[in-house]
Design an enzyme around this catalytic site. Structure first.
Site, PDB file in Angstrom:
ATOM      1  N   CYS A   1      -9.130   5.346   0.653  1.00  0.00           N
ATOM      2  CA  CYS A   1      -9.663   4.354  -0.414  1.00  0.00           C
ATOM      3  C   CYS A   1     -10.253   5.388  -1.604  1.00  0.00           C
ATOM      4  CB  CYS A   1     -10.850   3.472  -0.007  1.00  0.00           C
ATOM      5  SG  CYS A   1      -9.884   2.258   1.157  1.00  0.00           S
TER       6      CYS A   1
ATOM      7  N   ASN B   1     -10.132  -6.099  -0.702  1.00  0.00           N
ATOM      8  CA  ASN B   1     -10.056  -4.362  -0.865  1.00  0.00           C
ATOM      9  C   ASN B   1      -8.652  -4.134  -1.125  1.00  0.00           C
ATOM     10  OD1 ASN B   1      -9.987  -1.927  -0.355  1.00  0.00           O
ATOM     11  ND2 ASN B   1     -11.175  -1.938   1.625  1.00  0.00           N
TER      12      ASN B   1
ATOM     13  N   HIS C   1     -16.163   1.748  -4.804  1.00  0.00           N
ATOM     14  CA  HIS C   1     -14.774   1.072  -4.234  1.00  0.00           C
ATOM     15  C   HIS C   1     -15.373  -0.210  -3.850  1.00  0.00           C
ATOM     16  CE1 HIS C   1     -11.759   0.558  -1.503  1.00  0.00           C
ATOM     17  NE2 HIS C   1     -12.453   0.575  -0.446  1.00  0.00           N
TER      18      HIS C   1
HETATM   19  N1  ACO Z   1     -14.592 -14.871  10.807  1.00  0.00           N
HETATM   20  C1  ACO Z   1     -15.606 -15.362  11.602  1.00  0.00           C
HETATM   21  N2  ACO Z   1     -16.237 -14.582  12.489  1.00  0.00           N
HETATM   22  C2  ACO Z   1     -15.920 -13.269  12.515  1.00  0.00           C
HETATM   23  C3  ACO Z   1     -15.069 -12.736  11.707  1.00  0.00           C
HETATM   24  C4  ACO Z   1     -14.162 -13.608  10.847  1.00  0.00           C
HETATM   25  N3  ACO Z   1     -13.178 -13.232   9.989  1.00  0.00           N
HETATM   26  N4  ACO Z   1     -14.915 -11.327  11.716  1.00  0.00           N
HETATM   27  C5  ACO Z   1     -15.893 -11.109  12.819  1.00  0.00           C
HETATM   28  N5  ACO Z   1     -16.437 -12.184  13.207  1.00  0.00           N
HETATM   29  C6  ACO Z   1     -17.463 -12.461  14.082  1.00  0.00           C
HETATM   30  C7  ACO Z   1     -17.614 -11.308  15.287  1.00  0.00           C
HETATM   31  O1  ACO Z   1     -16.787 -11.676  16.137  1.00  0.00           O
HETATM   32  C8  ACO Z   1     -19.132 -11.253  15.693  1.00  0.00           C
HETATM   33  O2  ACO Z   1     -19.067 -12.333  16.571  1.00  0.00           O
HETATM   34  P1  ACO Z   1     -20.102 -12.004  17.772  1.00  0.00           P
HETATM   35  O3  ACO Z   1     -21.640 -11.751  17.128  1.00  0.00           O
HETATM   36  O4  ACO Z   1     -19.995 -13.363  18.539  1.00  0.00           O
HETATM   37  O5  ACO Z   1     -19.457 -10.865  18.475  1.00  0.00           O
HETATM   38  C9  ACO Z   1     -19.711 -11.746  14.179  1.00  0.00           C
HETATM   39  O6  ACO Z   1     -18.753 -12.406  13.597  1.00  0.00           O
HETATM   40  C10 ACO Z   1     -20.503 -10.722  13.486  1.00  0.00           C
HETATM   41  O7  ACO Z   1     -19.528  -9.331  13.350  1.00  0.00           O
HETATM   42  P2  ACO Z   1     -19.755  -8.165  12.635  1.00  0.00           P
HETATM   43  O8  ACO Z   1     -18.556  -7.431  12.764  1.00  0.00           O
HETATM   44  O9  ACO Z   1     -21.220  -7.650  13.394  1.00  0.00           O
HETATM   45  O10 ACO Z   1     -20.165  -8.785  11.377  1.00  0.00           O
HETATM   46  P3  ACO Z   1     -20.422  -7.941   9.895  1.00  0.00           P
HETATM   47  O11 ACO Z   1     -21.514  -8.615   9.388  1.00  0.00           O
HETATM   48  O12 ACO Z   1     -20.445  -6.683  10.394  1.00  0.00           O
HETATM   49  O13 ACO Z   1     -19.063  -8.057   8.958  1.00  0.00           O
HETATM   50  C11 ACO Z   1     -17.194  -6.912   8.320  1.00  0.00           C
HETATM   51  C12 ACO Z   1     -17.773  -7.517   9.600  1.00  0.00           C
HETATM   52  C13 ACO Z   1     -16.934  -7.756   7.092  1.00  0.00           C
HETATM   53  C14 ACO Z   1     -15.971  -6.091   8.708  1.00  0.00           C
HETATM   54  C15 ACO Z   1     -18.394  -5.647   7.739  1.00  0.00           C
HETATM   55  O14 ACO Z   1     -18.639  -4.983   8.812  1.00  0.00           O
HETATM   56  C16 ACO Z   1     -17.595  -4.826   6.898  1.00  0.00           C
HETATM   57  O15 ACO Z   1     -17.369  -4.858   5.806  1.00  0.00           O
HETATM   58  N6  ACO Z   1     -17.475  -3.547   7.140  1.00  0.00           N
HETATM   59  C17 ACO Z   1     -16.829  -2.190   6.493  1.00  0.00           C
HETATM   60  C18 ACO Z   1     -15.689  -2.664   6.143  1.00  0.00           C
HETATM   61  C19 ACO Z   1     -15.066  -1.484   5.107  1.00  0.00           C
HETATM   62  O16 ACO Z   1     -15.672  -1.225   4.306  1.00  0.00           O
HETATM   63  N7  ACO Z   1     -13.753  -1.160   5.457  1.00  0.00           N
HETATM   64  C20 ACO Z   1     -13.597  -0.041   4.828  1.00  0.00           C
HETATM   65  C21 ACO Z   1     -12.285   0.062   4.171  1.00  0.00           C
HETATM   66  S1  ACO Z   1     -11.968   1.469   3.177  1.00  0.00           S
HETATM   67  C22 ACO Z   1     -10.191   2.006   3.628  1.00  0.00           C
HETATM   68  O17 ACO Z   1     -10.263   3.160   3.783  1.00  0.00           O
HETATM   69  C23 ACO Z   1      -9.273   0.926   3.744  1.00  0.00           C
END
Ligand code: ACO
Length: 326
Positions: A113, A283, A253
């Site tokens: 990214c 993204n 980003h």
């Molecule tokens: N819908 C509903 N529930 C969900 C979903 C969804 N889409 N996805 C995960 N959950 C659940 C999980 O299973 C978890 O349930 P549990 O507590 O029963 O285990 C709960 O929601 C919380 O999950 P977390 O992973 O702790 O949620 P978080 O608040 O961290 O959000 C996310 C997850 C959105 C992926 C976040 O961690 C994030 O944005 N991380 C960074 C992602 C990123 O920036 N990626 C970089 C891309 S850059 C590149 O090079 C492509």
């Protein structure tokens, strides 16, 4: 030594929208969870027949027109992408033919990214040394092509798009015009935090336990994203001698609205001056920054003379930033 200034910008996203309501029908999720946790309402995704070069082509054409140039004026083409149409040749090389450029050099940069920020820094060097007058720099990705639409923790984030700049050389050097300071960094130990395990030379077929597409440890990447983007902005401010109060806009980003807000918070920088387009585009990797930049220029938000800081992070981990007077 010369200045490297942005003489034109362009962007393009595919027509098709993938809304949170659409995703509710594909995986166990809901609009409220996605909006609260990511800030994303919809993303644009390509049709099966569309590819990264199709998006890159339109964005590039618009940027060249915006600069008041023709394809024949371009001296080099650099594309940031992790989703090229083919393993080879590069998207950049396809653009040379499709745009009708002269037989100029062309290559793709894979810096996840940070692809656009890295490609822009490569172009910056060519332009500042005076070797090339106009360099076309594109950030384009079709993450929908490598997204696992059975994995609710990743498929809600990603989309497709393209943005392009023409970076041009000034006739003489003027202090603090155009790109003022830029830097990139990497730390390879975080490979498994965010990667595509299959389809490369280590696992050419879809034969690993992780399954197809992007594999991500969301919580880990979230923390690294906030730390790395805040750190690189601070580094660039210190190195360039500017105070954060002088910066008109930060374009981070677009990975998650909560990451964007956490970076603003960590830097103690007003959120209303941090550009966010994530609600409508999600993204789209290398495209997020040039797309947000172009939309902001076209809407009149970013004006000529504004000081703009770009900052990005991506799988690797890689990160970087770039300060410019637009
Ligand atoms: N819908 C509903 N529930 C969900 C979903 C969804 N889409 N996805 C995960 N959950 C659940 C999980 O299973 C978890 O349930 P549990 O507590 O029963 O285990 C709960 O929601 C919380 O999950 P977390 O992973 O702790 O949620 P978080 O608040 O961290 O959000 C996310 C997850 C959105 C992926 C976040 O961690 C994030 O944005 N991380 C960074 C992602 C990123 O920036 N990626 C970089 C891309 S850059 C590149 O090079 C492509």
């Amino acid at each position: 030594m010369y200045n490297a200034i942005v003489s034109g910008t362009g962007s393009y996203v595919p027509e098709k929208r993938l809304t949170n309501a659409d995703l509710e029908k594909m995986v166990e999720t809901n609009d409220e969870w996605i909006v609260t946790r990511t800030g994303i309402s919809e993303r644009r995704v390509t049709e099966e027949s569309e590819s990264t070069s199709d998006l890159a082509y339109v964005a590039a054409k618009l940027a060249i027109e915006d600069a008041g140039l023709t394809a024949e004026d371009i001296d080099l083409i650099v594309v940031g992408t992790v989703t090229p149409d083919y393993q080879f040749p590069s998207v950049a090389c396809q653009l040379q033919e499709r745009l009708g450029c002269r037989e100029v050099g062309s290559f793709d940069v894979n810096a996840t990214c940070v692809g656009f920020v890295t490609a822009l820094q490569v172009a910056e060097m060519y332009v500042k040394l005076g070797k090339h007058k106009h360099v076309l720099v594109v950030g384009a990705d079709t993450l929908s092509k490598i997204t696992d639409y059975t994995d609710r923790s990743t498929c809600i984030l990603f989309g497709d798009g393209a943005g392009a700049f023409v970076l041009s050389r000034t006739d003489q050097f003027i202090e603090n015009e155009g790109i003022i300071y830029s830097s990139i960094h990497s730390k390879g130990e975080h490979l498994e935090g965010l990667y595509v395990p299959n389809g490369g030379s280590r696992n050419p077929k879809n034969n690993t336990a992780e399954g197809p597409g992007i594999v991500m440890d969301g919580r880990k990447i979230f923390k690294l994203a906030v730390q790395s983007m805040s750190k690189t902005v601070t580094e660039t401010l210190e190195a360039s001698g500017y105070q954060k109060e002088q910066i008109d806009w930060i374009i981070p980003h677009q990975a998650n609205q909560r990451i964007i807000e956490a970076v603003a918070n960590q830097l103690n920088y007003p959120l209303e001056k941090v550009i966010s387009t994530i609600k409508y585009y999600g993204n789209n990797s290398s495209a997020t920054i040039p797309l947000a930049f172009d939309l902001s220029v076209k809407s009149g938000k970013i004006k000529r003379g504004d000081l703009v800081m770009q900052t990005a992070f991506g799988g690797g981990l890689v990160w970087g930033s770039l300060l410019m007077k637009y």
